[in-house]
Design a protein around this motif. Structure first.
Motif, short mmCIF file in Angstrom:
data_model
loop_
_atom_site.label_atom_id
_atom_site.label_comp_id
_atom_site.label_asym_id
_atom_site.label_seq_id
_atom_site.Cartn_x
_atom_site.Cartn_y
_atom_site.Cartn_z
N UNK A 35 22.49 -3.57 -7.83
CA UNK A 35 21.86 -4.59 -7.78
C UNK A 35 22.48 -5.72 -7.25
N UNK A 36 23.95 -5.76 -7.18
CA UNK A 36 24.75 -6.83 -6.57
C UNK A 36 24.45 -6.90 -5.26
N UNK A 37 24.32 -5.74 -4.47
CA UNK A 37 24.03 -5.75 -3.18
C UNK A 37 22.88 -6.03 -2.67
N UNK A 38 21.84 -5.83 -3.55
CA UNK A 38 20.15 -6.33 -3.20
C UNK A 38 20.42 -7.95 -3.30
N UNK A 39 21.24 -8.45 -4.37
CA UNK A 39 21.03 -9.76 -4.52
C UNK A 39 21.71 -10.46 -3.55
N UNK A 40 22.56 -10.05 -2.66
CA UNK A 40 23.21 -10.67 -1.59
C UNK A 40 24.46 -10.76 -1.71
N UNK A 65 28.91 5.93 -1.15
CA UNK A 65 27.94 6.73 -0.52
C UNK A 65 26.38 6.19 -1.01
N UNK A 66 26.41 5.41 -2.02
CA UNK A 66 25.16 4.87 -2.67
C UNK A 66 25.14 3.46 -2.03
N UNK A 67 25.69 2.70 -1.35
CA UNK A 67 25.52 1.36 -0.88
C UNK A 67 25.46 1.36 0.59
N UNK A 68 25.21 0.06 1.29
CA UNK A 68 25.27 -0.18 2.75
C UNK A 68 25.69 -1.05 3.27
N UNK A 69 25.82 -2.05 2.41
CA UNK A 69 26.18 -3.53 3.26
C UNK A 69 27.40 -3.91 2.31
N UNK A 70 27.36 -3.94 0.98
CA UNK A 70 28.44 -4.64 0.23
C UNK A 70 29.93 -3.94 0.38
N UNK A 71 31.01 -5.07 0.63
CA UNK A 71 32.22 -4.21 0.51
C UNK A 71 32.80 -4.08 -0.89
N UNK A 72 33.57 -2.98 -0.78
CA UNK A 72 34.18 -2.49 -1.99
C UNK A 72 35.71 -2.70 -2.11
N UNK A 100 33.74 -0.95 5.21
CA UNK A 100 33.38 -1.78 3.83
C UNK A 100 34.55 -1.90 2.85
N UNK A 101 35.72 -1.31 3.24
CA UNK A 101 36.87 -1.18 2.22
C UNK A 101 37.73 -2.59 2.28
N UNK A 102 38.05 -2.83 1.02
CA UNK A 102 39.17 -4.08 0.86
C UNK A 102 39.99 -3.60 -0.24
N UNK A 103 41.06 -4.51 -0.40
CA UNK A 103 42.23 -4.09 -1.52
C UNK A 103 42.40 -5.44 -2.25
N UNK A 104 42.18 -5.37 -3.50
CA UNK A 104 42.58 -6.54 -4.32
C UNK A 104 44.27 -6.04 -4.73
N UNK A 105 45.06 -7.05 -4.22
CA UNK A 105 46.40 -6.49 -4.72
C UNK A 105 46.74 -6.79 -6.11
N UNK A 106 47.25 -5.82 -6.68
CA UNK A 106 47.57 -6.01 -8.11
C UNK A 106 49.21 -5.91 -8.13
N UNK A 275 25.36 -16.80 2.00
CA UNK A 275 25.74 -16.10 3.02
C UNK A 275 25.75 -14.46 2.78
N UNK A 276 24.56 -14.05 2.73
CA UNK A 276 24.67 -12.59 2.62
C UNK A 276 24.89 -11.81 3.67
N UNK A 277 25.46 -10.54 3.39
CA UNK A 277 25.94 -9.74 4.52
C UNK A 277 24.90 -9.07 5.26
N UNK A 278 25.12 -8.69 6.47
CA UNK A 278 24.18 -7.89 7.46
C UNK A 278 24.39 -6.38 7.51
N UNK A 279 23.48 -5.61 7.45
CA UNK A 279 23.50 -4.20 7.50
C UNK A 279 24.02 -3.71 8.85
N UNK A 280 24.97 -2.85 8.78
CA UNK A 280 25.44 -2.21 10.07
C UNK A 280 26.82 -2.98 10.38
N UNK A 281 27.15 -3.87 9.68
CA UNK A 281 28.35 -4.67 9.99
C UNK A 281 29.58 -4.22 9.13
#
Length: 303
Positions: A35-40, A65-72, A100-106, A275-281
């Protein structure tokens, strides 16, 4: 419905969503991220709580594997996670998510967290340096394979060019690591590193998260390429549109998430401020961050 319209005088805000894991079944987790991915939303972050069935890294990998644009962006703690494992786990997620990977430093320093992994509570005056060392060595490990290290030469039977895989040979106060990483370089080169300014390592971050508008200028002065403001789901964003790059929403419960997705975000889109993400980036590309050159490849070119 498109959510990528932009106003004439503002490029739009990046949106991030925190999913803390409480009461999230695998189905609810997958549906919330979708839902967050669809929302932008550009990014979803994952924290951990005592009693969570799955750690943040596993939850992020699960939805890759079930998302395409959103960063994780899972939270992985620097004081209770072995740095080589941390860098490897995150690099693997970047591969499975196709960049699409990121790291929240804990930096959980509680007795319970240390007891769970057999480590010891850190003294306050050493925490910041250890966090810096873990970020530093993670970036070195992500650089340890040059981009073209994998050659897959069937004729010679060589999978990689050993001259393009490098030992990092990190020696610090808290740990030593020889390296290299055991996976090829992440698709993004280096994952997007996200952290709270309270950690005191803003100069090492790609995205600095602030809790107050008074911290924004300091975060930029300290070197943060992007600054996100930590807000609740019902915040009035109008006063901060021109002073931050993004918003990190922390909805408390399903109803707050619904209001965010059905109310706040569509209003931002209609105003041309999303400012929504673009598929493929990759995530870096969607955030407008450059892809770092491997320091080891750069050093060879400069010699």
């Amino acid at each position: 419905m498109s959510t990528t319209a932009e106003s004439d005088d503002h490029p739009g805000l990046f949106l991030a969503l925190e999913l803390d894991g409480r009461d999230h079944s695998s189905r609810v987790l997958r549906d919330s991220v979708a839902a967050a991915e669809v929302a932008g939303f550009t990014l979803v972050t994952f924290t951990e709580n005592p009693g969570d069935t799955l750690d943040a890294g596993t939850r992020a990998a699960f939805v890759s594997s079930s998302t395409n644009t959103i960063g994780l962006a899972p939270t992985v703690h620097t004081l209770t996670t072995e740095p080589f494992f941390l860098a490897t786990q995150l690099a693997s997620m970047d591969h499975t998510s196709h960049g699409r990977g990121a790291w929240v430093v804990g930096a959980d320093n509680s007795a319970a967290a240390h007891e769970a992994v057999g480590s010891v509570v850190r003294k306050p005056d050493s925490i910041r340096q250890e966090i810096r060392d873990v970020i530093d060595v993670s970036r070195r490990l992500w650089d340890s394979w040059e981009d073209d290290a994998v050659i897959r030469d069937a004729a010679s039977g060589r999978y990689l060019d050993p001259d393009k895989v490098h030992h990092v040979r990190f020696e610090g106060e808290f740990f030593d690591i020889v390296g290299p990483l055991i996976t090829p370089r992440p698709p993004q080169g280096q994952l997007v590193v996200v952290g709270d300014v309270a950690l005191g390592v803003t100069d090492l971050l790609d995205v600095a998260v602030v809790g107050d508008v008074d911290q924004i200028d300091d975060a930029r002065t300290d070197g943060a390429p992007l600054v996100f403001l930590d807000v609740d789901a019902d915040v009035n964003v109008a006063p901060v549109v021109d002073i931050v790059d993004g918003l990190l929403f922390r909805p408390t419960g399903a109803e707050a998430l619904r209001r965010l997705l059905d109310g706040t975000v569509p209003k931002l889109a209609d105003a041309g401020l999303l400012r929504a993400p673009t598929v493929g980036r990759t995530l870096r590309e969607n955030l407008g961050l450059p892809r770092p050159v491997s320091r080891y490849a750069a050093a060879k070119e400069n010699n």
